[in-house]
Scaffold this motif. Sequence first.
Motif, PDB file in Angstrom:
ATOM      1  N   THR A 154       0.717  -1.625  -0.003  1.00  0.00           N
ATOM      2  CA  THR A 154      -0.021  -0.110  -0.178  1.00  0.00           C
ATOM      3  C   THR A 154       0.929   1.321   0.177  1.00  0.00           C
ATOM      4  N   GLY A 155       2.163   1.130   0.575  1.00  0.00           N
ATOM      5  CA  GLY A 155       3.451   2.385   0.966  1.00  0.00           C
ATOM      6  C   GLY A 155       3.154   2.542  -1.246  1.00  0.00           C
ATOM      7  N   GLU A 156       3.417   2.598  -2.140  1.00  0.00           N
ATOM      8  CA  GLU A 156       3.071   3.219  -3.433  1.00  0.00           C
ATOM      9  C   GLU A 156       2.466   3.744  -3.870  1.00  0.00           C
ATOM     10  N   GLU A 157       0.978   3.022  -3.705  1.00  0.00           N
ATOM     11  CA  GLU A 157      -0.255   3.147  -3.501  1.00  0.00           C
ATOM     12  C   GLU A 157      -0.839   5.281  -2.765  1.00  0.00           C
ATOM     13  N   ILE A 158      -0.275   4.866  -1.950  1.00  0.00           N
ATOM     14  CA  ILE A 158      -0.047   6.439  -0.870  1.00  0.00           C
ATOM     15  C   ILE A 158       0.903   7.520  -1.203  1.00  0.00           C
ATOM     16  N   ARG A 159       1.887   7.083  -1.878  1.00  0.00           N
ATOM     17  CA  ARG A 159       2.790   8.032  -2.304  1.00  0.00           C
ATOM     18  C   ARG A 159       1.976   8.634  -3.951  1.00  0.00           C
ATOM     19  N   ASP A 160       1.637   8.496  -4.371  1.00  0.00           N
ATOM     20  CA  ASP A 160       1.170   8.192  -5.324  1.00  0.00           C
ATOM     21  C   ASP A 160      -0.439   9.685  -5.512  1.00  0.00           C
ATOM     22  N   ARG A 161      -1.441   8.970  -4.607  1.00  0.00           N
ATOM     23  CA  ARG A 161      -2.165   9.327  -4.432  1.00  0.00           C
ATOM     24  C   ARG A 161      -2.320  10.293  -3.471  1.00  0.00           C
ATOM     25  N   ARG A 162      -0.675  10.689  -2.616  1.00  0.00           N
ATOM     26  CA  ARG A 162      -0.767  12.032  -1.760  1.00  0.00           C
ATOM     27  C   ARG A 162       0.120  12.851  -2.395  1.00  0.00           C
ATOM     28  N   ALA A 163       0.598  12.661  -3.692  1.00  0.00           N
ATOM     29  CA  ALA A 163       1.285  13.352  -4.940  1.00  0.00           C
ATOM     30  C   ALA A 163       0.347  14.011  -5.745  1.00  0.00           C
ATOM     31  N   ALA A 164      -0.879  13.140  -5.798  1.00  0.00           N
ATOM     32  CA  ALA A 164      -1.788  13.526  -6.978  1.00  0.00           C
ATOM     33  C   ALA A 164      -2.680  14.693  -6.020  1.00  0.00           C
ATOM     34  N   LEU A 165      -2.917  14.336  -4.664  1.00  0.00           N
ATOM     35  CA  LEU A 165      -3.785  15.128  -4.065  1.00  0.00           C
ATOM     36  C   LEU A 165      -3.145  16.676  -3.902  1.00  0.00           C
ATOM     37  N   ARG A 166      -1.974  16.405  -3.594  1.00  0.00           N
ATOM     38  CA  ARG A 166      -1.391  17.771  -3.127  1.00  0.00           C
ATOM     39  C   ARG A 166      -1.519  18.547  -4.616  1.00  0.00           C
ATOM     40  N   ALA A 167      -0.821  18.313  -5.612  1.00  0.00           N
ATOM     41  CA  ALA A 167      -0.804  18.988  -6.542  1.00  0.00           C
ATOM     42  C   ALA A 167      -2.452  19.357  -7.039  1.00  0.00           C
ATOM     43  N   GLU A 168      -3.218  18.870  -6.695  1.00  0.00           N
ATOM     44  CA  GLU A 168      -4.838  18.963  -7.359  1.00  0.00           C
ATOM     45  C   GLU A 168      -4.907  20.009  -6.676  1.00  0.00           C
ATOM     46  N   HIS A 169      -4.919  20.379  -5.223  1.00  0.00           N
ATOM     47  CA  HIS A 169      -4.999  21.013  -4.688  1.00  0.00           C
ATOM     48  C   HIS A 169      -3.890  21.986  -3.698  1.00  0.00           C
ATOM     49  N   GLY A 170      -3.508  21.616  -3.771  1.00  0.00           N
ATOM     50  CA  GLY A 170      -1.824  22.713  -3.748  1.00  0.00           C
ATOM     51  C   GLY A 170      -1.656  22.610  -1.808  1.00  0.00           C
ATOM     52  N   TRP A 171      -2.215  21.674  -1.311  1.00  0.00           N
ATOM     53  CA  TRP A 171      -1.940  21.488   0.317  1.00  0.00           C
ATOM     54  C   TRP A 171      -2.585  20.523   0.536  1.00  0.00           C
ATOM     55  N   ILE A 172      -1.817  19.398   1.744  1.00  0.00           N
ATOM     56  CA  ILE A 172      -2.375  18.516   2.068  1.00  0.00           C
ATOM     57  C   ILE A 172      -1.855  18.495   3.650  1.00  0.00           C
ATOM     58  N   MET A 173      -2.579  17.497   4.554  1.00  0.00           N
ATOM     59  CA  MET A 173      -3.231  17.293   5.392  1.00  0.00           C
ATOM     60  C   MET A 173      -3.450  15.568   5.742  1.00  0.00           C
ATOM     61  N   ASP A 174      -2.625  15.064   6.263  1.00  0.00           N
ATOM     62  CA  ASP A 174      -2.647  13.668   6.432  1.00  0.00           C
ATOM     63  C   ASP A 174      -1.959  12.941   7.830  1.00  0.00           C
ATOM     64  N   VAL A 175      -2.893  11.540   8.225  1.00  0.00           N
ATOM     65  CA  VAL A 175      -2.436  11.097   8.853  1.00  0.00           C
ATOM     66  C   VAL A 175      -2.062   9.444   8.787  1.00  0.00           C
ATOM     67  N   TYR A 176      -1.652   8.987   9.884  1.00  0.00           N
ATOM     68  CA  TYR A 176      -1.622   7.573   9.858  1.00  0.00           C
ATOM     69  C   TYR A 176      -1.038   6.248  10.398  1.00  0.00           C
ATOM     70  N   LEU A 177      -1.409   5.841  10.687  1.00  0.00           N
ATOM     71  CA  LEU A 177      -1.597   4.749  11.962  1.00  0.00           C
ATOM     72  C   LEU A 177      -0.803   2.961  11.177  1.00  0.00           C
ATOM     73  N   LEU A 178       0.226   3.053  11.550  1.00  0.00           N
ATOM     74  CA  LEU A 178       1.243   1.869  11.117  1.00  0.00           C
ATOM     75  C   LEU A 178       1.438   0.783  12.404  1.00  0.00           C
ATOM     76  N   ARG A 179       0.974  -0.408  12.174  1.00  0.00           N
ATOM     77  CA  ARG A 179       1.072  -1.561  13.026  1.00  0.00           C
ATOM     78  C   ARG A 179       1.900  -2.363  12.670  1.00  0.00           C
ATOM     79  N   ARG A 180       2.642  -3.345  13.827  1.00  0.00           N
ATOM     80  CA  ARG A 180       3.070  -4.055  13.441  1.00  0.00           C
ATOM     81  C   ARG A 180       2.336  -5.503  13.601  1.00  0.00           C
ATOM     82  N   ALA A 181       2.769  -7.087  13.105  1.00  0.00           N
ATOM     83  CA  ALA A 181       2.366  -8.005  13.310  1.00  0.00           C
ATOM     84  C   ALA A 181       2.911  -8.511  14.562  1.00  0.00           C
ATOM     85  N   MET A 182       1.925  -9.586  15.101  1.00  0.00           N
ATOM     86  CA  MET A 182       2.352  -9.566  16.217  1.00  0.00           C
ATOM     87  C   MET A 182       3.573 -11.422  16.412  1.00  0.00           C
ATOM     88  N   ALA A 183       4.641 -10.328  17.530  1.00  0.00           N
ATOM     89  CA  ALA A 183       5.356 -11.428  17.087  1.00  0.00           C
ATOM     90  C   ALA A 183       5.202 -13.187  18.160  1.00  0.00           C
TER      91      ALA A 183
END
Length: 249
Positions: free
Chosen positions: A220-249
């Motif tokens: 999903t990382g590549e998809e987010i990078r591409d969407r983020r860049a496109a949205l920033r170009a479209e709107h001139g700014w972006i505010m985003d946040v994300y949650l990262l979770r590691r798999a249980m050991a």
Amino acid sequence: MIDLRLIGIGTGNPDHLTREADKAMRAADVILLPRKRSDTADLIDLRRMLCAGLDGPRIAEFDLPVRATDAPYPDAVEGWHDAIAGAWRTEIIRHLPAGGTLALLIWGDPSLYDSSLRIAARLKRDGMAMRVGVVPGITSLQALTAAHAIPLNRIASPVAITTGRRLRDHGWPSGFDTIAVMLDKGCAFDAIDPAGVEIWWGAYLGMAQQALAAGPLQETGEEIRDRRAALRAEHGWIMDVYLLRRAMA
């Protein structure tokens, strides 16, 4: 005496405004709205819309100082906060020379990665007679977990809330399997090993242009990078946040 009310207004959805926030806005003598650079006009337009139906308070706007980019980050932030405190002081003297209630509409909540409380403390430290009150608002983390319908934490597990800068410079915080990342200027998740990591990402949370993505970070990382860049170009700014979770050991 200035009664300063810092009112959390949520993340862009007018329905995020609580009854307490509406009551505090109506009770203010002046509501002060910051104007930022033109490519973030959406933010002040939302604040203007929230104020449009109010009968009591006067609405005043001011130009928000710009943070320097040619100094170390901590020094630039300190100087920026000093400049904002000076701008607040100027507006208070202009609009409330005999005192009264001033409201500021704070994106999200004044307690989470917002410096309005620190800026208010500067004015009090410099001798301005001021009482400070906070009306809590919905944070971007709440909006993110609600949008994805997920809990913030695992059972009996802590969560680290950090910034993109710290994730990139210092890596995954030790002792946490879940981290929430805010104020990320450029996909800091690229700096970590994606193996076994899930991501839940959201931009413009609560606004009409809200965008979401979720899945294994490796996919999903590549998809987010591409969407983020496109949205920033479209709107001139972006505010985003994300949650990262590691798999249980």
